[in-house]
Motif scaffolding. Sequence first.
Motif, short mmCIF file in Angstrom:
data_model
loop_
_atom_site.label_atom_id
_atom_site.label_comp_id
_atom_site.label_asym_id
_atom_site.label_seq_id
_atom_site.Cartn_x
_atom_site.Cartn_y
_atom_site.Cartn_z
N ALA A 1 56.74 -13.61 82.97
CA ALA A 1 55.93 -12.79 83.88
C ALA A 1 56.23 -13.15 85.34
O ALA A 1 56.38 -12.27 86.19
CB ALA A 1 54.44 -12.99 83.58
N GLU B 1 58.08 -10.79 88.34
CA GLU B 1 57.42 -10.57 89.63
C GLU B 1 58.30 -11.05 90.78
O GLU B 1 58.44 -10.36 91.80
CB GLU B 1 56.08 -11.31 89.64
CG GLU B 1 55.25 -11.06 90.89
CD GLU B 1 54.83 -9.60 91.07
OE1 GLU B 1 54.47 -8.96 90.06
OE2 GLU B 1 54.90 -9.12 92.22
N ALA C 1 51.07 -13.63 88.58
CA ALA C 1 51.78 -13.16 87.37
C ALA C 1 51.87 -14.28 86.34
O ALA C 1 51.63 -14.07 85.15
CB ALA C 1 53.17 -12.66 87.75
N SER D 1 48.69 -14.83 84.69
CA SER D 1 48.27 -13.75 83.80
C SER D 1 48.58 -14.09 82.36
O SER D 1 48.07 -13.48 81.43
CB SER D 1 48.94 -12.44 84.20
OG SER D 1 50.31 -12.44 83.81
N ALA E 1 46.51 -13.96 77.88
CA ALA E 1 47.02 -12.59 77.80
C ALA E 1 47.05 -12.07 76.37
O ALA E 1 46.98 -10.87 76.14
CB ALA E 1 48.42 -12.51 78.41
N LYS F 1 44.77 -1.69 79.01
CA LYS F 1 45.33 -2.85 79.72
C LYS F 1 45.99 -2.41 81.03
O LYS F 1 46.57 -1.33 81.11
CB LYS F 1 46.37 -3.55 78.84
CG LYS F 1 45.75 -4.14 77.59
CD LYS F 1 46.29 -5.52 77.32
CE LYS F 1 45.48 -6.15 76.18
NZ LYS F 1 45.86 -7.50 75.89
N ASP F 2 45.93 -3.28 82.00
CA ASP F 2 46.51 -3.02 83.31
C ASP F 2 48.01 -2.75 83.20
O ASP F 2 48.75 -3.56 82.66
CB ASP F 2 46.26 -4.25 84.20
CG ASP F 2 46.75 -4.04 85.64
OD1 ASP F 2 47.35 -2.98 85.92
OD2 ASP F 2 46.50 -4.94 86.46
N SER G 1 50.43 -5.45 84.36
CA SER G 1 50.47 -6.75 83.70
C SER G 1 51.53 -6.74 82.60
O SER G 1 51.35 -6.16 81.54
CB SER G 1 49.11 -7.08 83.11
OG SER G 1 49.24 -8.14 82.18
N GLY H 1 50.23 -8.17 79.47
CA GLY H 1 49.26 -7.27 78.86
C GLY H 1 49.98 -6.18 78.07
O GLY H 1 49.61 -5.86 76.94
#
Lengths: 212, 234
Positions: free
Chosen positions: B108, B112, B125, B128, B132, B188-189, B192, B195
Amino acid sequence: MTLNTDWAVRWIKGSAAVVSEHRVELITLDREIGDGDHGENLDRGFSAVLPKLDDLPTDASPGDALKLVATTLISTVGGAAGPLYGTAYLKAAGAVAGQAELDGAALVAMLTAARDGIVLRGKAEAGDKTMVDAWTPAVDAAAKGLAAGLDEAAILDAAASAAEAGARATEPLVARKGRASYLGERAIGHRDPGAQSSALLLRVAADAAAGA
Amino acid sequence: MTGVSGKVGLVFVSHSAKIAEGLVELAAQMAAGTALAAAGGTDDGGVGTSFDRVAAAIAAVDSGVGVVVLCDLGSAILTAETAKDFLDDAVRERVVIVDAPLVEGAVAAAVEAEGGGDMAAVVSAARSAIGAFATEDKTSLDGGAAGPPEGYSRSVTIVNRDGLHARPAAEFVKLANTLDAPVTVNGKDARSLLGIMSMGLVKGSTVELVTPSVDGQPAVDSLAELIESGFGES
Protein backbone atom coordinates in the motif's frame (compact mmCIF):
# COMPACT_ATOMS: atom_id res chain seq x y z
CA MET A 1 36.54 5.37 46.80
CA THR A 2 34.94 6.75 43.68
CA LEU A 3 34.44 4.92 40.41
CA ASN A 4 36.87 5.80 37.63
CA THR A 5 37.56 4.61 34.10
CA ASP A 6 39.55 1.63 35.39
CA TRP A 7 36.40 0.51 37.16
CA ALA A 8 34.33 0.96 33.99
CA VAL A 9 36.84 -1.07 31.97
CA ARG A 10 36.91 -3.82 34.63
CA TRP A 11 33.10 -3.84 34.54
CA ILE A 12 33.04 -4.16 30.75
CA LYS A 13 35.71 -6.87 30.61
CA GLY A 14 33.97 -8.70 33.41
CA SER A 15 30.66 -8.38 31.57
CA ALA A 16 32.16 -10.02 28.50
CA ALA A 17 33.50 -12.84 30.66
CA VAL A 18 30.26 -13.40 32.57
CA VAL A 19 28.11 -13.30 29.44
CA SER A 20 30.39 -15.85 27.81
CA GLU A 21 30.29 -18.02 30.94
CA HIS A 22 26.46 -17.83 31.15
CA ARG A 23 25.90 -18.04 27.40
CA VAL A 24 24.24 -21.44 27.49
CA GLU A 25 22.13 -20.56 30.53
CA LEU A 26 20.80 -17.43 28.78
CA ILE A 27 20.19 -19.33 25.55
CA THR A 28 18.25 -21.95 27.48
CA LEU A 29 16.12 -19.37 29.29
CA ASP A 30 15.42 -17.62 26.00
CA ARG A 31 14.66 -20.87 24.18
CA GLU A 32 11.97 -21.63 26.73
CA ILE A 33 10.03 -18.42 26.19
CA GLY A 34 11.66 -16.56 23.30
CA ASP A 35 13.72 -17.23 20.22
CA GLY A 36 16.77 -18.68 21.93
CA ASP A 37 19.35 -16.17 20.80
CA HIS A 38 19.85 -13.95 23.86
CA GLY A 39 23.02 -15.62 25.14
CA GLU A 40 24.60 -15.86 21.74
CA ASN A 41 23.71 -12.30 20.77
CA LEU A 42 25.06 -10.78 23.99
CA ASP A 43 28.20 -12.90 23.80
CA ARG A 44 28.82 -11.68 20.27
CA GLY A 45 28.17 -8.08 21.31
CA PHE A 46 30.46 -8.00 24.35
CA SER A 47 33.14 -9.98 22.52
CA ALA A 48 33.13 -7.24 19.90
CA VAL A 49 33.59 -4.60 22.61
CA LEU A 50 36.79 -6.12 24.05
CA PRO A 51 39.27 -5.29 21.24
CA LYS A 52 37.87 -1.77 21.02
CA LEU A 53 38.74 -1.07 24.68
CA ASP A 54 42.40 -0.95 23.65
CA ASP A 55 41.61 2.03 21.44
CA LEU A 56 40.15 4.09 24.28
CA PRO A 57 42.26 7.21 24.78
CA THR A 58 44.22 7.31 28.03
CA ASP A 59 42.17 10.27 29.26
CA ALA A 60 38.84 8.56 28.51
CA SER A 61 36.11 8.97 31.13
CA PRO A 62 33.85 6.19 32.43
CA GLY A 63 31.15 7.70 30.19
CA ASP A 64 33.40 7.31 27.13
CA ALA A 65 33.86 3.62 27.92
CA LEU A 66 30.11 3.12 28.35
CA LYS A 67 29.43 4.90 25.07
CA LEU A 68 31.79 2.54 23.32
CA VAL A 69 29.79 -0.38 24.71
CA ALA A 70 26.55 1.26 23.54
CA THR A 71 27.54 1.77 19.92
CA THR A 72 29.14 -1.66 19.68
CA LEU A 73 26.15 -3.51 21.14
CA ILE A 74 23.74 -1.62 18.90
CA SER A 75 25.74 -2.62 15.83
CA THR A 76 26.53 -6.20 16.70
CA VAL A 77 23.87 -7.79 18.90
CA GLY A 78 21.16 -8.34 16.30
CA GLY A 79 18.23 -9.11 18.62
CA ALA A 80 16.09 -6.86 20.79
CA ALA A 81 18.87 -6.81 23.38
CA GLY A 82 21.05 -4.72 21.04
CA PRO A 83 18.85 -1.63 20.91
CA LEU A 84 17.72 -2.13 24.52
CA TYR A 85 21.15 -2.50 26.14
CA GLY A 86 22.64 -0.13 23.57
CA THR A 87 20.21 2.58 24.59
CA ALA A 88 20.78 1.79 28.28
CA TYR A 89 24.56 2.23 27.98
CA LEU A 90 24.14 5.28 25.79
CA LYS A 91 21.84 7.02 28.29
CA ALA A 92 24.10 5.93 31.16
CA ALA A 93 27.08 7.42 29.34
CA GLY A 94 25.18 10.64 28.78
CA ALA A 95 24.25 10.92 32.46
CA VAL A 96 27.89 10.90 33.54
CA ALA A 97 29.46 12.54 30.48
CA GLY A 98 32.74 14.31 31.19
CA GLN A 99 33.04 13.08 34.79
CA ALA A 100 36.38 11.41 35.43
CA GLU A 101 35.19 9.83 38.67
CA LEU A 102 31.67 8.90 39.72
CA ASP A 103 30.46 9.44 43.25
CA GLY A 104 27.32 7.88 44.69
CA ALA A 105 24.98 10.50 43.26
CA ALA A 106 26.50 10.14 39.79
CA LEU A 107 26.23 6.37 40.07
CA VAL A 108 22.53 6.55 40.92
CA ALA A 109 21.99 9.02 38.08
CA MET A 110 23.79 6.63 35.72
CA LEU A 111 21.72 3.60 36.75
CA THR A 112 18.51 5.61 36.55
CA ALA A 113 19.37 6.84 33.05
CA ALA A 114 20.14 3.28 31.94
CA ARG A 115 16.80 2.03 33.24
CA ASP A 116 14.95 4.97 31.67
CA GLY A 117 16.67 4.22 28.36
CA ILE A 118 15.40 0.65 28.43
CA VAL A 119 11.89 1.83 29.26
CA LEU A 120 12.04 4.45 26.50
CA ARG A 121 13.17 1.93 23.90
CA GLY A 122 11.10 -1.09 24.90
CA LYS A 123 8.09 0.72 26.37
CA ALA A 124 7.81 -1.98 29.02
CA GLU A 125 6.53 -1.37 32.53
CA ALA A 126 7.30 -3.09 35.80
CA GLY A 127 5.67 -6.50 35.85
CA ASP A 128 5.80 -7.06 32.08
CA LYS A 129 8.44 -9.81 32.55
CA THR A 130 11.31 -7.91 30.97
CA MET A 131 14.69 -6.38 31.82
CA VAL A 132 12.79 -3.57 33.52
CA ASP A 133 11.86 -5.98 36.32
CA ALA A 134 15.54 -6.26 37.22
CA TRP A 135 16.47 -2.64 36.58
CA THR A 136 13.72 -0.86 38.49
CA PRO A 137 14.37 -2.62 41.81
CA ALA A 138 18.09 -2.06 41.21
CA VAL A 139 17.61 1.68 40.72
CA ASP A 140 15.34 1.89 43.76
CA ALA A 141 17.86 0.01 45.91
CA ALA A 142 20.69 2.23 44.68
CA ALA A 143 18.78 5.40 45.51
CA LYS A 144 17.97 4.02 48.95
CA GLY A 145 21.61 3.10 49.47
CA LEU A 146 22.75 6.58 48.52
CA ALA A 147 20.26 8.14 50.92
CA ALA A 148 21.51 5.82 53.68
CA GLY A 149 25.06 6.99 53.10
CA LEU A 150 26.49 3.81 51.55
CA ASP A 151 29.68 4.06 49.50
CA GLU A 152 29.73 3.39 45.76
CA ALA A 153 30.66 -0.28 46.03
CA ALA A 154 27.92 -0.90 48.58
CA ILE A 155 25.38 0.96 46.43
CA LEU A 156 26.26 -1.27 43.47
CA ASP A 157 26.07 -4.35 45.67
CA ALA A 158 22.58 -3.37 46.82
CA ALA A 159 21.54 -2.68 43.23
CA ALA A 160 22.87 -6.03 42.02
CA SER A 161 21.11 -7.93 44.82
CA ALA A 162 17.84 -6.17 44.05
CA ALA A 163 18.27 -6.97 40.33
CA GLU A 164 18.86 -10.64 41.15
CA ALA A 165 15.71 -10.74 43.26
CA GLY A 166 13.84 -8.91 40.52
CA ALA A 167 14.98 -11.42 37.90
CA ARG A 168 13.84 -14.32 40.09
CA ALA A 169 10.50 -12.56 40.58
CA THR A 170 9.83 -12.65 36.82
CA GLU A 171 9.31 -16.41 36.98
CA PRO A 172 5.60 -16.43 37.91
CA LEU A 173 4.75 -13.59 35.51
CA VAL A 174 2.94 -13.63 32.16
CA ALA A 175 4.99 -11.69 29.59
CA ARG A 176 3.44 -8.58 28.12
CA LYS A 177 6.33 -7.52 25.87
CA GLY A 178 8.61 -9.20 23.39
CA ARG A 179 8.49 -12.62 21.83
CA ALA A 180 7.46 -14.25 25.12
CA SER A 181 4.21 -12.28 25.09
CA TYR A 182 2.97 -14.58 22.31
CA LEU A 183 3.11 -17.50 24.75
CA GLY A 184 0.52 -16.21 27.22
CA GLU A 185 0.38 -18.35 30.35
CA ARG A 186 2.97 -20.76 29.01
CA ALA A 187 5.61 -18.18 30.00
CA ILE A 188 4.72 -18.73 33.65
CA GLY A 189 7.44 -20.56 35.56
CA HIS A 190 10.27 -19.32 33.33
CA ARG A 191 12.68 -16.57 34.26
CA ASP A 192 13.00 -13.71 31.80
CA PRO A 193 16.39 -13.97 30.07
CA GLY A 194 16.77 -10.19 29.77
CA ALA A 195 16.14 -9.68 33.48
CA GLN A 196 18.64 -12.44 34.20
CA SER A 197 21.37 -10.94 32.00
CA SER A 198 20.69 -7.52 33.55
CA ALA A 199 21.23 -8.96 37.01
CA LEU A 200 24.46 -10.62 35.87
CA LEU A 201 25.80 -7.36 34.43
CA LEU A 202 24.96 -5.40 37.57
CA ARG A 203 26.64 -8.02 39.75
CA VAL A 204 29.80 -7.62 37.67
CA ALA A 205 29.61 -3.85 38.16
CA ALA A 206 29.49 -4.42 41.94
CA ASP A 207 32.34 -6.94 41.85
CA ALA A 208 34.45 -4.54 39.80
CA ALA A 209 33.92 -1.85 42.44
CA ALA A 210 34.53 -4.19 45.39
CA GLY A 211 37.79 -5.41 43.91
CA ALA A 212 39.10 -1.89 43.48
CA MET B 1 20.85 12.90 -1.42
CA THR B 2 20.00 9.50 -2.85
CA GLY B 3 16.76 7.73 -3.63
CA VAL B 4 14.35 8.98 -6.27
CA SER B 5 14.10 12.76 -6.42
CA GLY B 6 10.82 14.15 -5.12
CA LYS B 7 9.53 10.76 -3.97
CA VAL B 8 9.17 9.23 -0.54
CA GLY B 9 11.51 6.26 -0.09
CA LEU B 10 10.65 3.01 1.65
CA VAL B 11 12.70 0.71 3.89
CA PHE B 12 11.56 -2.80 4.78
CA VAL B 13 13.08 -4.16 8.00
CA SER B 14 12.72 -7.85 8.68
CA HIS B 15 14.46 -10.47 10.81
CA SER B 16 14.92 -12.36 7.56
CA ALA B 17 17.01 -11.01 4.68
CA LYS B 18 14.86 -13.06 2.30
CA ILE B 19 11.63 -11.52 3.54
CA ALA B 20 12.98 -7.97 3.18
CA GLU B 21 14.38 -8.67 -0.29
CA GLY B 22 11.17 -10.41 -1.31
CA LEU B 23 9.17 -7.39 -0.26
CA VAL B 24 11.30 -5.12 -2.41
CA GLU B 25 10.67 -7.48 -5.32
CA LEU B 26 6.92 -7.56 -4.66
CA ALA B 27 6.50 -3.82 -4.10
CA ALA B 28 8.66 -2.96 -7.13
CA GLN B 29 6.08 -4.64 -9.36
CA MET B 30 3.71 -1.83 -8.51
CA ALA B 31 6.25 0.87 -7.74
CA ALA B 32 9.09 0.49 -10.22
CA GLY B 33 9.97 4.18 -9.98
CA THR B 34 10.21 4.37 -6.19
CA ALA B 35 13.32 3.92 -4.05
CA LEU B 36 12.84 0.70 -2.04
CA ALA B 37 15.48 -0.79 0.24
CA ALA B 38 15.69 -4.08 2.11
CA ALA B 39 17.21 -4.21 5.60
CA GLY B 40 16.81 -7.83 6.60
CA GLY B 41 18.88 -10.15 8.76
CA THR B 42 22.03 -9.54 10.78
CA ASP B 43 25.38 -8.33 9.48
CA ASP B 44 26.62 -11.88 9.17
CA GLY B 45 23.53 -13.04 7.31
CA GLY B 46 21.74 -14.61 10.25
CA VAL B 47 18.19 -14.13 11.50
CA GLY B 48 17.81 -10.85 13.37
CA THR B 49 18.02 -7.18 12.65
CA SER B 50 21.03 -4.98 12.00
CA PHE B 51 21.39 -1.38 13.06
CA ASP B 52 23.95 -0.81 10.31
CA ARG B 53 21.75 -2.32 7.61
CA VAL B 54 18.77 -0.22 8.66
CA ALA B 55 20.87 2.95 8.80
CA ALA B 56 22.36 2.20 5.36
CA ALA B 57 18.93 1.47 3.87
CA ILE B 58 17.49 4.74 5.16
CA ALA B 59 20.44 6.64 3.67
CA ALA B 60 20.02 4.79 0.36
CA VAL B 61 16.39 5.82 -0.23
CA ASP B 62 16.39 9.31 1.29
CA SER B 63 15.78 11.88 -1.42
CA GLY B 64 15.01 14.57 1.12
CA VAL B 65 11.24 14.21 0.88
CA GLY B 66 10.93 11.51 3.50
CA VAL B 67 11.48 7.87 4.33
CA VAL B 68 8.88 5.44 5.61
CA VAL B 69 10.21 2.40 7.47
CA LEU B 70 8.09 -0.73 7.85
CA CYS B 71 9.12 -3.45 10.29
CA ASP B 72 8.22 -6.99 11.24
CA LEU B 73 8.53 -8.37 14.79
CA GLY B 74 9.53 -6.51 17.97
CA SER B 75 13.28 -6.06 17.74
CA ALA B 76 13.00 -4.86 14.15
CA ILE B 77 11.06 -1.88 15.47
CA LEU B 78 13.55 -1.33 18.31
CA THR B 79 16.46 -1.46 15.89
CA ALA B 80 14.74 0.92 13.48
CA GLU B 81 13.93 3.35 16.31
CA THR B 82 17.52 3.22 17.50
CA ALA B 83 18.81 3.84 13.98
CA LYS B 84 16.44 6.78 13.71
CA ASP B 85 17.73 8.22 17.00
CA PHE B 86 21.26 8.24 15.60
CA LEU B 87 20.35 10.24 12.48
CA ASP B 88 21.09 13.94 12.15
CA ASP B 89 18.18 16.05 13.37
CA ALA B 90 17.21 17.22 9.88
CA VAL B 91 17.11 13.67 8.53
CA ARG B 92 15.40 12.23 11.59
CA GLU B 93 12.47 14.57 11.15
CA ARG B 94 11.62 13.08 7.79
CA VAL B 95 11.84 9.42 8.82
CA VAL B 96 8.67 7.72 10.05
CA ILE B 97 8.49 4.18 11.38
CA VAL B 98 5.14 2.54 10.80
CA ASP B 99 4.05 -0.44 12.84
CA ALA B 100 1.67 -2.13 10.40
CA PRO B 101 1.32 -5.54 8.75
CA LEU B 102 4.54 -5.71 6.77
CA VAL B 103 3.48 -7.17 3.43
CA GLU B 104 0.17 -5.37 3.07
CA GLY B 105 1.58 -2.13 4.46
CA ALA B 106 4.59 -2.28 2.14
CA VAL B 107 2.44 -2.75 -0.95
CA ALA B 108 0.00 0.00 0.00
CA ALA B 109 2.82 2.41 0.88
CA ALA B 110 4.72 1.61 -2.32
CA VAL B 111 1.70 2.31 -4.51
CA GLU B 112 1.11 5.61 -2.73
CA ALA B 113 4.78 6.63 -3.00
CA GLU B 114 4.85 5.69 -6.67
CA GLY B 115 1.89 7.97 -7.28
CA GLY B 116 3.84 10.85 -5.80
CA GLY B 117 2.10 10.88 -2.43
CA ASP B 118 3.74 12.95 0.29
CA MET B 119 4.91 11.59 3.65
CA ALA B 120 1.52 11.88 5.31
CA ALA B 121 -0.16 10.05 2.45
CA VAL B 122 2.41 7.24 2.35
CA VAL B 123 2.28 6.79 6.13
CA SER B 124 -1.50 6.74 5.97
CA ALA B 125 -1.45 4.17 3.18
CA ALA B 126 0.88 1.94 5.21
CA ARG B 127 -1.32 2.30 8.28
CA SER B 128 -4.38 1.39 6.21
CA ALA B 129 -3.02 -2.15 6.36
CA ILE B 130 -3.90 -2.27 10.05
CA GLY B 131 -7.17 -4.12 10.20
CA ALA B 132 -7.76 -3.85 6.43
CA PHE B 133 -8.67 -7.48 6.30
CA ALA B 134 -10.62 -7.69 9.53
CA THR B 135 -14.02 -6.68 8.21
CA GLU B 136 -13.86 -8.70 5.02
CA ASP B 137 -16.76 -11.03 5.80
CA LYS B 138 -19.08 -8.30 6.95
CA THR B 139 -18.41 -6.22 3.87
CA SER B 140 -19.00 -9.01 1.41
CA LEU B 141 -22.33 -9.74 3.08
CA ASP B 142 -23.88 -6.33 3.29
CA GLY B 143 -21.41 -3.93 1.67
CA GLY B 144 -22.97 -1.30 -0.53
CA ALA B 145 -26.27 -3.07 -1.13
CA ALA B 146 -27.99 0.17 -1.94
CA GLY B 147 -26.58 3.63 -2.49
CA PRO B 148 -27.94 6.66 -0.75
CA PRO B 149 -31.02 7.87 -2.65
CA GLU B 150 -29.64 11.38 -3.21
CA GLY B 151 -26.29 10.16 -4.62
CA TYR B 152 -25.32 8.25 -7.68
CA SER B 153 -24.43 4.60 -8.03
CA ARG B 154 -23.56 2.18 -10.75
CA SER B 155 -23.17 -1.62 -10.85
CA VAL B 156 -20.28 -3.03 -12.80
CA THR B 157 -19.14 -6.58 -13.47
CA ILE B 158 -15.46 -7.48 -13.27
CA VAL B 159 -14.42 -8.78 -16.67
CA ASN B 160 -10.67 -9.30 -16.53
CA ARG B 161 -9.42 -12.83 -16.03
CA ASP B 162 -7.81 -12.49 -12.61
CA GLY B 163 -10.22 -9.99 -11.11
CA LEU B 164 -9.09 -7.04 -8.97
CA HIS B 165 -5.74 -8.53 -7.98
CA ALA B 166 -2.82 -6.37 -7.02
CA ARG B 167 -1.91 -4.64 -10.29
CA PRO B 168 -5.45 -3.78 -11.45
CA ALA B 169 -6.41 -2.81 -7.91
CA ALA B 170 -3.41 -0.47 -7.81
CA GLU B 171 -4.45 1.04 -11.13
CA PHE B 172 -8.00 1.48 -9.85
CA VAL B 173 -6.82 3.16 -6.65
CA LYS B 174 -4.46 5.44 -8.56
CA LEU B 175 -7.38 6.65 -10.67
CA ALA B 176 -9.63 7.05 -7.62
CA ASN B 177 -6.95 9.20 -6.01
CA THR B 178 -7.07 11.63 -8.91
CA LEU B 179 -10.84 12.14 -8.60
CA ASP B 180 -12.40 14.75 -6.37
CA ALA B 181 -15.54 12.87 -5.39
CA PRO B 182 -15.56 10.20 -2.69
CA VAL B 183 -16.49 6.81 -4.11
CA THR B 184 -17.05 3.51 -2.36
CA VAL B 185 -16.76 0.04 -3.84
CA ASN B 186 -19.14 -2.36 -2.10
CA GLY B 187 -18.90 -0.01 0.86
CA LYS B 188 -15.08 0.27 0.89
CA ASP B 189 -13.14 3.42 0.08
CA ALA B 190 -12.10 3.35 -3.59
CA ARG B 191 -8.79 5.01 -2.57
CA SER B 192 -7.83 2.19 -0.22
CA LEU B 193 -5.73 -0.35 -2.06
CA LEU B 194 -5.98 -2.83 0.76
CA GLY B 195 -9.68 -2.28 1.12
CA ILE B 196 -10.13 -3.10 -2.57
CA MET B 197 -7.75 -6.04 -2.54
CA SER B 198 -9.24 -7.48 0.64
CA MET B 199 -12.58 -8.03 -1.08
CA GLY B 200 -11.01 -10.64 -3.32
CA LEU B 201 -13.09 -9.59 -6.32
CA VAL B 202 -12.79 -12.19 -9.08
CA LYS B 203 -13.98 -12.26 -12.68
CA GLY B 204 -17.77 -12.19 -12.80
CA SER B 205 -18.19 -10.40 -9.44
CA THR B 206 -20.50 -7.44 -9.46
CA VAL B 207 -19.45 -4.31 -7.63
CA GLU B 208 -21.52 -1.34 -6.64
CA LEU B 209 -19.77 2.01 -7.07
CA VAL B 210 -21.44 4.63 -4.92
CA THR B 211 -20.92 8.35 -4.46
CA PRO B 212 -22.96 10.37 -1.95
CA SER B 213 -23.72 13.28 -4.27
CA VAL B 214 -24.78 13.47 -7.92
CA ASP B 215 -21.73 15.69 -8.46
CA GLY B 216 -19.69 12.51 -8.18
CA GLN B 217 -21.28 10.93 -11.23
CA PRO B 218 -18.27 11.52 -13.54
CA ALA B 219 -15.97 9.95 -10.95
CA VAL B 220 -18.12 6.84 -10.63
CA ASP B 221 -18.42 6.58 -14.39
CA SER B 222 -14.69 6.81 -15.02
CA LEU B 223 -13.98 4.14 -12.39
CA ALA B 224 -16.74 1.95 -13.84
CA GLU B 225 -15.26 2.34 -17.31
CA LEU B 226 -11.83 1.34 -16.04
CA ILE B 227 -13.27 -1.85 -14.55
CA GLU B 228 -15.21 -2.58 -17.73
CA SER B 229 -12.07 -2.03 -19.80
CA GLY B 230 -10.60 -5.12 -18.18
CA PHE B 231 -7.40 -3.26 -17.21
CA GLY B 232 -5.82 -4.31 -20.48
CA GLU B 233 -6.11 -7.98 -19.56
CA SER B 234 -8.00 -10.60 -21.52
